[in-house]
Every structure is written in structure tokens, then in C-alpha cells.
Design an enzyme around this catalytic site. Structure first.
Site, PDB file in Angstrom:
ATOM      1  N   ASP A 111      -0.436  -7.059  -5.740  1.00  0.00           N
ATOM      2  CA  ASP A 111      -1.802  -7.175  -5.232  1.00  0.00           C
ATOM      3  C   ASP A 111      -1.752  -8.074  -4.002  1.00  0.00           C
ATOM      4  OD1 ASP A 111      -4.417  -7.788  -4.651  1.00  0.00           O
ATOM      5  OD2 ASP A 111      -4.986  -8.277  -6.716  1.00  0.00           O
ATOM      6  N   TYR A 165     -15.340  -1.920   7.228  1.00  0.00           N
ATOM      7  CA  TYR A 165     -13.952  -1.540   7.538  1.00  0.00           C
ATOM      8  C   TYR A 165     -13.654  -1.806   9.014  1.00  0.00           C
ATOM      9  CZ  TYR A 165      -9.970   1.724   8.123  1.00  0.00           C
ATOM     10  OH  TYR A 165      -8.756   2.308   8.416  1.00  0.00           O
ATOM     11  N   ASP A 197       2.605  -1.659  -4.377  1.00  0.00           N
ATOM     12  CA  ASP A 197       1.193  -1.249  -4.358  1.00  0.00           C
ATOM     13  C   ASP A 197       0.530  -1.870  -5.578  1.00  0.00           C
ATOM     14  OD1 ASP A 197      -1.319   0.557  -4.559  1.00  0.00           O
ATOM     15  OD2 ASP A 197      -0.350   1.362  -2.772  1.00  0.00           O
ATOM     16  N   ILE A 198      -0.794  -1.857  -5.592  1.00  0.00           N
ATOM     17  CA  ILE A 198      -1.523  -2.370  -6.752  1.00  0.00           C
ATOM     18  C   ILE A 198      -1.529  -1.339  -7.885  1.00  0.00           C
ATOM     19  CG2 ILE A 198      -3.832  -1.551  -6.109  1.00  0.00           C
ATOM     20  CD1 ILE A 198      -4.864  -4.381  -6.857  1.00  0.00           C
ATOM     21  N   GLY A 251       0.825  -1.213   0.000  1.00  0.00           N
ATOM     22  CA  GLY A 251       0.000   0.000   0.000  1.00  0.00           C
ATOM     23  C   GLY A 251       0.855   1.256   0.000  1.00  0.00           C
ATOM     24  N   GLY A 297      -0.188   4.970  -1.017  1.00  0.00           N
ATOM     25  CA  GLY A 297      -1.283   5.617  -0.313  1.00  0.00           C
ATOM     26  C   GLY A 297      -0.855   6.798   0.544  1.00  0.00           C
ATOM     27  N   GLN A 298      -1.827   7.345   1.283  1.00  0.00           N
ATOM     28  CA  GLN A 298      -1.575   8.532   2.114  1.00  0.00           C
ATOM     29  C   GLN A 298      -0.489   8.249   3.148  1.00  0.00           C
ATOM     30  OE1 GLN A 298      -4.802   9.776   4.680  1.00  0.00           O
ATOM     31  NE2 GLN A 298      -3.848  11.747   5.114  1.00  0.00           N
TER      32      GLN A 298
HETATM   33  P1  NAD Z   1      -4.885   4.842   1.235  1.00  0.00           P
HETATM   34  O1  NAD Z   1      -6.235   4.475   0.709  1.00  0.00           O
HETATM   35  O2  NAD Z   1      -4.364   6.211   1.016  1.00  0.00           O
HETATM   36  O3  NAD Z   1      -3.794   3.806   0.712  1.00  0.00           O
HETATM   37  C1  NAD Z   1      -4.033   2.431   0.663  1.00  0.00           C
HETATM   38  C2  NAD Z   1      -3.226   1.886  -0.480  1.00  0.00           C
HETATM   39  O4  NAD Z   1      -3.549   0.474  -0.607  1.00  0.00           O
HETATM   40  C3  NAD Z   1      -3.562   2.541  -1.822  1.00  0.00           C
HETATM   41  O5  NAD Z   1      -2.390   3.089  -2.405  1.00  0.00           O
HETATM   42  C4  NAD Z   1      -4.134   1.407  -2.662  1.00  0.00           C
HETATM   43  O6  NAD Z   1      -3.756   1.476  -4.035  1.00  0.00           O
HETATM   44  C5  NAD Z   1      -3.532   0.188  -1.977  1.00  0.00           C
HETATM   45  N1  NAD Z   1      -4.297  -1.030  -2.248  1.00  0.00           N
HETATM   46  C6  NAD Z   1      -5.634  -1.195  -2.309  1.00  0.00           C
HETATM   47  N2  NAD Z   1      -5.926  -2.453  -2.635  1.00  0.00           N
HETATM   48  C7  NAD Z   1      -4.754  -3.113  -2.774  1.00  0.00           C
HETATM   49  C8  NAD Z   1      -4.407  -4.438  -3.086  1.00  0.00           C
HETATM   50  N3  NAD Z   1      -5.338  -5.370  -3.363  1.00  0.00           N
HETATM   51  N4  NAD Z   1      -3.095  -4.779  -3.134  1.00  0.00           N
HETATM   52  C9  NAD Z   1      -2.130  -3.856  -2.874  1.00  0.00           C
HETATM   53  N5  NAD Z   1      -2.409  -2.579  -2.580  1.00  0.00           N
HETATM   54  C10 NAD Z   1      -3.706  -2.209  -2.524  1.00  0.00           C
HETATM   55  O7  NAD Z   1      -4.909   4.492   2.803  1.00  0.00           O
HETATM   56  P2  NAD Z   1      -3.922   5.026   3.930  1.00  0.00           P
HETATM   57  O8  NAD Z   1      -4.566   6.178   4.564  1.00  0.00           O
HETATM   58  O9  NAD Z   1      -2.567   5.152   3.415  1.00  0.00           O
HETATM   59  O10 NAD Z   1      -4.019   3.818   4.949  1.00  0.00           O
HETATM   60  C11 NAD Z   1      -2.910   2.993   5.283  1.00  0.00           C
HETATM   61  C12 NAD Z   1      -3.271   2.165   6.502  1.00  0.00           C
HETATM   62  O11 NAD Z   1      -3.529   3.062   7.597  1.00  0.00           O
HETATM   63  C13 NAD Z   1      -4.520   1.310   6.328  1.00  0.00           C
HETATM   64  O12 NAD Z   1      -4.327   0.101   7.006  1.00  0.00           O
HETATM   65  C14 NAD Z   1      -5.597   2.108   7.041  1.00  0.00           C
HETATM   66  O13 NAD Z   1      -6.592   1.259   7.546  1.00  0.00           O
HETATM   67  C15 NAD Z   1      -4.808   2.754   8.146  1.00  0.00           C
HETATM   68  N6  NAD Z   1      -5.450   3.972   8.666  1.00  0.00           N
HETATM   69  C16 NAD Z   1      -5.421   5.130   7.953  1.00  0.00           C
HETATM   70  C17 NAD Z   1      -6.036   6.266   8.477  1.00  0.00           C
HETATM   71  C18 NAD Z   1      -6.033   7.577   7.746  1.00  0.00           C
HETATM   72  O14 NAD Z   1      -6.595   8.560   8.239  1.00  0.00           O
HETATM   73  N7  NAD Z   1      -5.411   7.677   6.577  1.00  0.00           N
HETATM   74  C19 NAD Z   1      -6.685   6.207   9.723  1.00  0.00           C
HETATM   75  C20 NAD Z   1      -6.720   5.000  10.409  1.00  0.00           C
HETATM   76  C21 NAD Z   1      -6.071   3.884   9.886  1.00  0.00           C
END
Ligand code: NAD
Length: 331
Positions: A69, A158, A52-53, A26, A29-30
Site C-alpha cells: 500500500d 485527479y 500492488d495493493i 500499481g 493495473g492497466q
Molecule cells: P489502474 O487503475 O489500472 O491501476 C492502478 C493500480 O494502482 C491498480 O492496480 C490499483 O490496485 C493500484 N492501487 C490503488 N491504490 C493503491 C495503493 N494505495 N497502494 C498500492 N497500489 C494501489 O491505472 P493505470 O491506468 O494503470 O494507471 C497507471 C498510471 O498511469 C497512473 O499514474 C495514472 O494516473 C496514469 N495514467 C493512466 C492513463 C490511462 O489511460 N490508463 C492515462 C493517463 C495517466
């Protein structure tokens, strides 16, 4: 003889600081985009493999990257083995609001991906970092303060995957000795990579819109209070948890972790300290409002502070000043 009380990351850091080999899922992601940069700065550029995917966006650090993935067990095993990884930062997930529009996919990615990562960690002896979330709580949880150990009956898919993930990681630790650790992140505020479909996305969007247009229409009501954290604190705290002596950890996989409590109104007031003409309107989205209303107003992170010295550096005022300075510098 290696010291068995240390995690693989700690052991390698002590014995040979450049030899940690980390896979991040991932990573586009953020959280992942900033986690990869921080891990590379700490352990070395080439030893951190981002996956990442999808391809990472503009904000992502350049460096080793592979498409992966996490729902494909063979691909997860191949990537971890071929990188000779001793640690996985597992960040791939479908977040709360997106999960409600695609619950089956959220289950497949959040549970299937975690299972695949834990299985390869069990076989290869890797440590695993995985975030949980304040979404692991639900409407019957005491909301203010929310204790570390309390009722967890979330009503989003979730949230269900977050609770199940916390339990599964505890199981893999207790049954198979996997060094799995994690935190319950609150809403995360950052300026590098936009958020991916969570209920706290408003707390990021508001800054982009304030700097670009001087106004924002918020999808949560003005008094909706939630825990939040600035991304530099989240990244630093997560790495500190992975490096702490495991003997100190009682709550290994689901530490409450927070930095501030924020409402849309308090956020708007903090922004007006820097952009006095900023205006806020409300167009409440019932789906995301219902999710937010089911979450805590203030989580108690005493266990994180006691067990691994968690302490945030940014409060609301410091975070707001830094966010606005970075976004204005970009314009
Ligand atoms: P995000 O949605 O920005 O990033 C998630 C990433 O996972 C994306 O880049 C997406 O392309 C990738 N992804 C989705 N499906 C996939 C797959 N099948 N295989 C590989 N990659 C895949 O989310 P984030 O904010 O970066 O979250 C990261 C972690 O932090 C997660 O576990 C989330 O639950 C946790 N989290 C985030 C927040 C927040 O505010 N951002 C709050 C609580 C918990």
C-alpha cells in the site's frame, strides 16, 4: 568512477546490464501489468519487483510480487530497501472517474503515495518514473493544440493531484537531485488488463464489446475528441525516457505525449473497417462527459520529440487492427 551524468538505470545498464533493480507500484493495473513484463524483458526477470495493493489478475506476468500500500511510508521504504532498488516505476493511482466518486481517497493515494516514493528515492538515491496525464489540464487550457507549458487549472481531484505531482517531482529533482522523470499520458488503449476507472475507458471497452457482441453503448458523446495512445507505444516511450541522457531533458516530469486524436465516431468507423456490422449507441454520462470536455482536444508533444526522440509507432488504423486481432484470437 561512475559517470554522474547518467541516471542509475542508465549507469547500471552500461556497467552491468543485469544489475538494474526496479520496484513497480500499481503493477496490477492497466499500465503496470504491461510495464512489468516489458521491464523484465529488458533488464531481467528477477530484478523487477511488482507491487500492488491487490493481487495481479490473469493477464499479469508471473514473477516477484509483493503486496504494498503506497500510502504506508514504512512499507514503501522497506520494500525499496529490501529489494535494493535503484529505480521506482510509480504507477499506483486513483484515476479520474473513480477519483470523482472518492476524492479524499484519490488525494491520499495520489499525493501520499507519490510523497512516500519521492522520500525513499531521496534517501536511497533511486530514480523515479511517474506518469502525469492530460487530466493535468483544465477548461481554461488552450485545447487545440495544447502547448507543453501552458495554463493548468484542472477541475477534477485527479487533475489537481496530477499538477501537484508534476510540481513536487520537479521540486525533488531541483532541491534534492532525485532523478525524477515523467510524461503526461493521454487515454491508453490496451487488451491485457482492463482500465481502472478513467474517463477514456470507453476507448478500450468499445473493442471488447465490438468483438464480443458487435455493438457498444458509449458514455461520451460522438464528437468528443481526446488524445489517445496504444499501450505498446506508452510502455516503450516511458522506458526510453528513463534511459535518455538526463542532460537533454528540460521538461523532466511532465512531457506531453500523444499518438492520435480520437472521437467515439472515428473509433467506431475504424472498427467498422474490420467488423462492418458494428453498431454504436450513446448514453452520455454527464460526469464523465464534463471531465472529457475539460481536457484538451490535441496536445502538442514537440518537447518530447525534441528532448528524447519520442515517436509513436501506432496510429488509429494500426492500433485498431492490432487490438481486434488480439481480442479475436482470445475468443
Ligand atoms: P489502474 O487503475 O489500472 O491501476 C492502478 C493500480 O494502482 C491498480 O492496480 C490499483 O490496485 C493500484 N492501487 C490503488 N491504490 C493503491 C495503493 N494505495 N497502494 C498500492 N497500489 C494501489 O491505472 P493505470 O491506468 O494503470 O494507471 C497507471 C498510471 O498511469 C497512473 O499514474 C495514472 O494516473 C496514469 N495514467 C493512466 C492513463 C490511462 O489511460 N490508463 C492515462 C493517463 C495517466
Amino acid at each position: 568512477m561512475p559517470d554522474s551524468s547518467l541516471s542509475p538505470v542508465q549507469r547500471n545498464a552500461r556497467e552491468s546490464p543485469q544489475m538494474n533493480r526496479i520496484v513497480v507500484t500499481g503493477a496490477a493495473g492497466q499500465v503496470g501489468s504491461e510495464m512489468v513484463e516489458a521491464l523484465r524483458g529488458r533488464y531481467g526477470h528477477d530484478v523487477v519487483l511488482a507491487t500492488d495493493i491487490r493481487e495481479p489478475g490473469d493477464g499479469a506476468a508471473a514473477g516477484p510480487f509483493r503486496l504494498l500500500d503506497v500510502t504506508n511510508p514504512h512499507a514503501v521504504a522497506e520494500v525499496v530497501r529490501s529489494h535494493a532498488a535503484d529505480c521506482v516505476y510509480h504507477l499506483a493511482a486513483i484515476l479520474s472517474a473513480r477519483g470523482e466518486s472518492a476524492p479524499q481517497q484519490a488525494w491520499a493515494v495520489n499525493m501520499g503515495g507519490l510523497y512516500n516514493v519521492l522520500e525513499v528515492a531521496r534517501r536511497e538515491g533511486c530514480a523515479v518514473f511517474t506518469p502525469s496525464s492530460i487530466a493535468a489540464f483544465g477548461p481554461s487550457t488552450p485545447p487545440d493544440p495544447t502547448p507543453q507549458d501552458t495554463i493548468q487549472r484542472p477541475n477534477t481531484v485527479y487533475g489537481v493531484t496530477m499538477v501537484a505531482g508534476e510540481l513536487l517531482r520537479d521540486y525533488y529533482h531541483e532541491r534534492f537531485g532525485v532523478d525524477a522523470r515523467g510524461v503526461r499520458y493521454p487515454g491508453l488503449i490496451s487488451y491485457v488488463t482492463p482500465p481502472g476507472g478513467g474517463t477514456t475507458d470507453f476507448a478500450v471497452e468499445i473493442f471488447y464489446e465490438a468483438v464480443a457482441h458487435g455493438r457498444y453503448t458509449c458514455f461520451l458523446g460522438p464528437e468528443t475528441q481526446l488524445d489517445m495512445m496504444y499501450m505498446p507505444d506508452a510502455i516503450r516511450g516511458s522506458i526510453e525516457l528513463m534511459e535518455v541522457d538526463p542532460e537533454r531533458l528540460v521538461h523532466r516530469n511532465a512531457f506531453n505525449m500523444t499518438a492520435m486524436q480520437v472521437t467515439p465516431e472515428s473509433l467506431a468507423a475504424a472498427i467498422r473497417e474490420h467488423i462492418p456490422d458494428f453498431t454504436m449507441e450513446y448514453d452520455v454520462d454527464p460526469v464523465r462527459q464534463a471531465i472529457a470536455d475539460s481536457w484538451p482536444r490535441r496536445i502538442d508533444d514537440t518537447a518530447a520529440r525534441a528532448e528524447w526522440n519520442w515517436k509513436p509507432e501506432y496510429d488509429l488504423a494500426a492500433m485498431t487492427a492490432d487490438m481486434i486481432a488480439h481480442l479475436q484470437a482470445r475468443d
